[in-house]
Design a protein around this motif. Sequence first.
Motif, PDB file in Angstrom:
ATOM      1  N   ALA A   1       0.838  -1.201   0.000  1.00 59.70           N
ATOM      2  CA  ALA A   1       0.000   0.000   0.000  1.00 59.70           C
ATOM      3  C   ALA A   1       0.876   1.255   0.000  1.00 59.70           C
ATOM      4  N   PRO A   2       0.346   2.389  -0.469  1.00 61.26           N
ATOM      5  CA  PRO A   2       1.153   3.617  -0.499  1.00 61.26           C
ATOM      6  C   PRO A   2       1.773   3.966   0.847  1.00 61.26           C
ATOM      7  N   VAL A   3       1.016   3.797   1.940  1.00 64.76           N
ATOM      8  CA  VAL A   3       1.530   4.172   3.262  1.00 64.76           C
ATOM      9  C   VAL A   3       2.704   3.308   3.692  1.00 64.76           C
ATOM     10  N   ALA A   4       2.879   2.151   3.060  1.00 65.81           N
ATOM     11  CA  ALA A   4       3.959   1.239   3.444  1.00 65.81           C
ATOM     12  C   ALA A   4       5.183   1.370   2.547  1.00 65.81           C
ATOM     13  N   MET A   5       5.170   2.355   1.647  1.00 67.27           N
ATOM     14  CA  MET A   5       6.253   2.475   0.666  1.00 67.27           C
ATOM     15  C   MET A   5       7.354   3.391   1.197  1.00 67.27           C
ATOM     16  N   GLN A   6       8.108   2.889   2.162  1.00 67.03           N
ATOM     17  CA  GLN A   6       9.226   3.647   2.705  1.00 67.03           C
ATOM     18  C   GLN A   6      10.312   3.791   1.648  1.00 67.03           C
ATOM     19  N   GLY A   7      10.812   5.020   1.506  1.00 65.31           N
ATOM     20  CA  GLY A   7      11.802   5.286   0.476  1.00 65.31           C
ATOM     21  C   GLY A   7      11.188   5.972  -0.731  1.00 65.31           C
ATOM     22  N   MET A   8       9.869   6.160  -0.714  1.00 66.15           N
ATOM     23  CA  MET A   8       9.176   6.895  -1.771  1.00 66.15           C
ATOM     24  C   MET A   8       8.927   8.317  -1.263  1.00 66.15           C
ATOM     25  N   GLU A   9       9.110   9.301  -2.139  1.00 61.98           N
ATOM     26  CA  GLU A   9       8.898  10.694  -1.745  1.00 61.98           C
ATOM     27  C   GLU A   9       7.492  10.892  -1.205  1.00 61.98           C
ATOM     28  N   GLU A  10       7.387  11.655  -0.110  1.00 58.15           N
ATOM     29  CA  GLU A  10       6.094  11.875   0.537  1.00 58.15           C
ATOM     30  C   GLU A  10       5.112  12.561  -0.408  1.00 58.15           C
ATOM     31  N   ARG A  11       5.587  13.518  -1.196  1.00 57.04           N
ATOM     32  CA  ARG A  11       4.687  14.233  -2.103  1.00 57.04           C
ATOM     33  C   ARG A  11       4.130  13.298  -3.179  1.00 57.04           C
ATOM     34  N   LEU A  12       4.912  12.294  -3.562  1.00 52.54           N
ATOM     35  CA  LEU A  12       4.415  11.329  -4.542  1.00 52.54           C
ATOM     36  C   LEU A  12       3.435  10.366  -3.890  1.00 52.54           C
ATOM     37  N   ILE A  13       3.736   9.928  -2.665  1.00 49.88           N
ATOM     38  CA  ILE A  13       2.816   9.046  -1.945  1.00 49.88           C
ATOM     39  C   ILE A  13       1.463   9.718  -1.777  1.00 49.88           C
ATOM     40  N   THR A  14       1.483  11.011  -1.458  1.00 54.10           N
ATOM     41  CA  THR A  14       0.230  11.755  -1.303  1.00 54.10           C
ATOM     42  C   THR A  14      -0.607  11.685  -2.570  1.00 54.10           C
ATOM     43  N   ARG A  15       0.029  11.827  -3.705  1.00 51.47           N
ATOM     44  CA  ARG A  15      -0.702  11.797  -4.972  1.00 51.47           C
ATOM     45  C   ARG A  15      -1.192  10.398  -5.320  1.00 51.47           C
ATOM     46  N   LEU A  16      -0.441   9.389  -4.927  1.00 56.75           N
ATOM     47  CA  LEU A  16      -0.878   8.016  -5.192  1.00 56.75           C
ATOM     48  C   LEU A  16      -2.186   7.710  -4.471  1.00 56.75           C
ATOM     49  N   LYS A  17      -2.464   8.451  -3.391  1.00 61.35           N
ATOM     50  CA  LYS A  17      -3.668   8.222  -2.599  1.00 61.35           C
ATOM     51  C   LYS A  17      -4.832   9.131  -2.998  1.00 61.35           C
ATOM     52  N   TRP A  18      -4.654   9.912  -4.043  1.00 62.56           N
ATOM     53  CA  TRP A  18      -5.697  10.845  -4.459  1.00 62.56           C
ATOM     54  C   TRP A  18      -6.979  10.141  -4.912  1.00 62.56           C
ATOM     55  N   GLY A  19      -6.831   9.014  -5.570  1.00 62.58           N
ATOM     56  CA  GLY A  19      -7.993   8.326  -6.130  1.00 62.58           C
ATOM     57  C   GLY A  19      -8.446   7.177  -5.251  1.00 62.58           C
ATOM     58  N   LEU A  20      -8.494   5.982  -5.838  1.00 59.13           N
ATOM     59  CA  LEU A  20      -8.924   4.793  -5.096  1.00 59.13           C
ATOM     60  C   LEU A  20      -7.738   3.861  -4.893  1.00 59.13           C
TER      61      LEU A  20
END
Length: 468
Positions: free
Chosen positions: A272-291
């Motif tokens: 899941a996006p929240v578990a993707m340590q090492g990914m930029e926070e701003r990108l993780i935020t966008r990955l969660k925009w939809g479903l």
Amino acid sequence: MQPSYQLLWNKCLVIIKDIVPEAAFNTWFQPIVPLSYEDKKITIQVPSQFFYEYLEEKYVNVLKMTLYRIFGEGTILNYRVTMGHTQNGATVDYPMENGSLLAVRPAAPVNVTKAPMTPFTRVAPQDLDSQLNTRCTFDNFFEGISNKLARTAGESIANNPGKTPFNPLFLYGPSGVGKTHLCNAIGLRIRELHPEKRVLYVSANLFQIQYTDAVRKNTSNDFLNFYQSLDVLILDDIHEMIGKQQTQNTFFHIFNNLHQLGKQLVLTSDKAPVAMQGMEERLITRLKWGLTAEISRPDIELRKKILRKKIDHEGLVFGEDVFNYIAEHVTENVRDLEGTLVSLIAHSLINNRKIDIALARQVISQTVRIENKQLSIEKILEIVCSYFNIEKDLLQTVSRKREIVQARQITMYLAKKYTASSFSHIGKIVGGKDHATVLHACNTVKDQIEINKTFRSAIEIIENNLKR
């Protein structure tokens, strides 16, 4: 005396055995039969079309390297696919797409690999190679509790790409549960319904390679322009970008541009996006925009549905005991189900054995890990319903009848006690309930066990049944 090509092939097997795991070697390489070698072309026989496709997908580089080493540079590999389908052991050739009964299915020469699409050429939508796997459609993506949300969202997106709340659609789950299949199915449906759309499927690994190449060749602007011209971008295995800062930064800008223009994004990951340590926070935020939709391991009903379809496709015939044994023990993912069938076919053909429960046990013990102490949620549900003489389907309804609620709560309690499943996963399987409902059920059952002797006796009987 063995022909020379047989001796050379045996040398190939020795090398391959050192490269791949023993179970993979026994399943995918031992059943291969070398048929001929002439004009730098070796022809090998494999048990089924799926077997051929799996080798090409997973082990083509191993085959290429080994054949070059033993047979020489420029060796061409041909496959001959034949398949036995009768109960009495007679062999019936497997009909292939070209209509011939015994098909020689030539692969591309092993010194030629499919070139990755160049990301710098603007072509018309109908001329753009979307890199989609045409075998992965909605028609052969079977729906179950584990993937219903993801599939429903995928079909909605395919009908109206970029115009639903599901943008991006982020699919996550363990390997082999159907994420890649579903995102290819979405892309194919979009191409069918909206031929004017520019659709591209690409793995995160290939995206990284293309980006690195663009930087090296000083063509980064062309790279960006191409990706920003797409109407639908399907990016598989985005977790492979973890730790790759520059690639993440580039994808961030592509994502922003496409999303702002109302273009559709479909992404997959093993977490899941929240578990993707090492990914930029701003990108993780966008990955969660939809479903964000999880595809979990298939439940037993879905496994049976998939297994039945595969068996019918291959024209196999074997007993219900074998069918049920496979469905109950091969639980991790769809790929394991497919691999188990291929292994059964190979062992049956090579050793001239009937596919029975003994052969099933032998093959499954070699290909998947069987946890005898680990019960499945489905098995627990079945035992509880049998004890209360209730139809299993009733536990999936919203009924508030006392006996239904009690059976549902006991199933949840025992599932938490005897499996490693999370509250959320148990709730999804048992009635489509949420985490809080399962937690409440477990606490209720614990309380009743302590204060109600009759209830405690019922639980003990059910647990004894589970251990049989």
